[in-house]
Design a protein around this motif. Structure first.
Motif, PDB file in Angstrom:
ATOM      1  N   UNK A   1      -4.078 135.251 -23.395  1.00  0.00           N
ATOM      2  CA  UNK A   1      -3.035 135.661 -24.337  1.00  0.00           C
ATOM      3  C   UNK A   1      -2.289 134.387 -24.719  1.00  0.00           C
ATOM      4  N   UNK A   2      -2.262 134.011 -25.985  1.00  0.00           N
ATOM      5  CA  UNK A   2      -1.802 132.669 -26.356  1.00  0.00           C
ATOM      6  C   UNK A   2      -0.340 132.380 -26.072  1.00  0.00           C
ATOM      7  N   UNK A   3       0.535 133.377 -26.175  1.00  0.00           N
ATOM      8  CA  UNK A   3       1.949 133.108 -25.892  1.00  0.00           C
ATOM      9  C   UNK A   3       2.147 132.788 -24.416  1.00  0.00           C
ATOM     10  N   UNK A   4       1.460 133.515 -23.549  1.00  0.00           N
ATOM     11  CA  UNK A   4       1.527 133.215 -22.124  1.00  0.00           C
ATOM     12  C   UNK A   4       0.998 131.810 -21.849  1.00  0.00           C
ATOM     13  N   UNK A   5      -0.127 131.462 -22.477  1.00  0.00           N
ATOM     14  CA  UNK A   5      -0.703 130.137 -22.282  1.00  0.00           C
ATOM     15  C   UNK A   5       0.257 129.048 -22.762  1.00  0.00           C
ATOM     16  N   UNK A   6       0.874 129.265 -23.920  1.00  0.00           N
ATOM     17  CA  UNK A   6       1.788 128.271 -24.471  1.00  0.00           C
ATOM     18  C   UNK A   6       3.032 128.083 -23.635  1.00  0.00           C
ATOM     19  N   UNK A   7       3.615 129.186 -23.186  1.00  0.00           N
ATOM     20  CA  UNK A   7       4.828 129.090 -22.375  1.00  0.00           C
ATOM     21  C   UNK A   7       4.526 128.445 -21.028  1.00  0.00           C
ATOM     22  N   UNK A   8       3.414 128.827 -20.395  1.00  0.00           N
ATOM     23  CA  UNK A   8       3.052 128.217 -19.118  1.00  0.00           C
ATOM     24  C   UNK A   8       2.871 126.710 -19.263  1.00  0.00           C
ATOM     25  N   UNK A   9       2.230 126.290 -20.341  1.00  0.00           N
ATOM     26  CA  UNK A   9       2.011 124.861 -20.562  1.00  0.00           C
ATOM     27  C   UNK A   9       3.326 124.133 -20.808  1.00  0.00           C
ATOM     28  N   UNK A  10       4.193 124.721 -21.624  1.00  0.00           N
ATOM     29  CA  UNK A  10       5.465 124.076 -21.931  1.00  0.00           C
ATOM     30  C   UNK A  10       6.346 123.968 -20.692  1.00  0.00           C
ATOM     31  N   UNK A  11       6.388 125.015 -19.880  1.00  0.00           N
ATOM     32  CA  UNK A  11       7.207 124.965 -18.666  1.00  0.00           C
ATOM     33  C   UNK A  11       6.700 123.889 -17.713  1.00  0.00           C
ATOM     34  N   UNK A  12       5.391 123.731 -17.633  1.00  0.00           N
ATOM     35  CA  UNK A  12       4.833 122.671 -16.797  1.00  0.00           C
ATOM     36  C   UNK A  12       5.242 121.295 -17.287  1.00  0.00           C
ATOM     37  N   UNK A  13       5.192 121.097 -18.599  1.00  0.00           N
ATOM     38  CA  UNK A  13       5.584 119.797 -19.145  1.00  0.00           C
ATOM     39  C   UNK A  13       7.062 119.512 -18.905  1.00  0.00           C
ATOM     40  N   UNK A  14       7.890 120.549 -19.069  1.00  0.00           N
ATOM     41  CA  UNK A  14       9.329 120.364 -18.847  1.00  0.00           C
ATOM     42  C   UNK A  14       9.594 120.019 -17.382  1.00  0.00           C
ATOM     43  N   UNK A  15       8.959 120.766 -16.467  1.00  0.00           N
ATOM     44  CA  UNK A  15       9.184 120.543 -15.039  1.00  0.00           C
ATOM     45  C   UNK A  15       8.765 119.143 -14.608  1.00  0.00           C
TER      46      UNK A  15
END
Length: 222
Positions: free
Chosen positions: A198-212
């Protein structure tokens, strides 16, 4: 940490679906704020509609002064590179994130698009990413964004399309090619027996990883 997820169409129903889809990721302790673009079309179904959302989306993003990252929640990633020019915070497009996630789950990915008119812009993006050799197929449901609210009709079309991508095209992982499909992911996985991104889940997971991890966009040097 405040991640801003922008739905570039004007549908609050789609935004609510995105919000529900990414809710499990709030367990990571981050604020995830999902916004609707009021100037957007009811649904983004063509390249022209996608391009016309870019300027107002950039304004909406700039107004989020507490943002530590952004996700563009439209499969097609309108304005992705423009927003990356505007900020050095992480900016993730859900199409790009979905494909990158799918490549870790299978060898050949299949995309379930909404309308045939969506497929050429998907293919242009996959070509730019250099992943067309891993693309099994991109097949359309023949349903617009608004039609996705009809659960019975949508599920039947998605399962039939997913099985064609699996059986005829050789896909071993599926990507839902629209932000408005999120609620059907679990059913599609069960019926097709394949991992579904599901692309929104994939996008949010990736963004949170980059922020962290403190990853930021390239700073411009004058």
């Amino acid at each position: 940490m405040t991640l801003i997820v922008i739905n570039p169409n004007a549908s609050d129903r789609v935004t609510a679906g995105i919000d529900a889809a990414v809710a499990p990721l709030r367990a990571w302790g981050s604020e995830i704020r999902c916004l609707t673009l009021p100037e957007g079309p009811p649904g983004i179904e063509s390249q022209q509609q996608a391009d016309l959302t870019i300027a107002p989306m950039l304004r909406l993003a700039a107004a989020q002064t507490d943002a530590t990252g952004y996700v563009i929640a439209c499969f097609g990633d309108p304005g992705l590179h423009a927003l990356r020019d505007q900020t050095d915070q992480p900016v993730v497009g859900i199409q790009e994130a979905a494909v990158m996630t799918a490549l870790t789950l299978g060898q050949r990915f299949g995309v379930i698009a909404i309308l045939p008119a969506s497929i050429p812009r998907h293919l242009r993006a996959f070509g730019a990413m250099g992943v067309t050799n891993r693309l099994a197929g991109d097949r359309a449901l023949g349903l617009g964004v608004a039609d996705l609210a009809d659960a019975d009709r949508t599920v039947a079309a998605m399962v039939a399309t997913g099985r064609r991508l699996r059986d005829d095209d050789g896909a071993d992982v599926l990507i839902m090619g629209c932000a408005g499909m999120a609620q059907y992911r679990a059913h599609l996985e069960t019926e097709c027996g394949l991992p579904v991104v599901e692309p929104c889940q994939a996008g949010v997971a990736m963004a949170l990883g980059q922020i962290a991890l403190g990853l930021r966009g390239k700073r411009h040097v004058e």
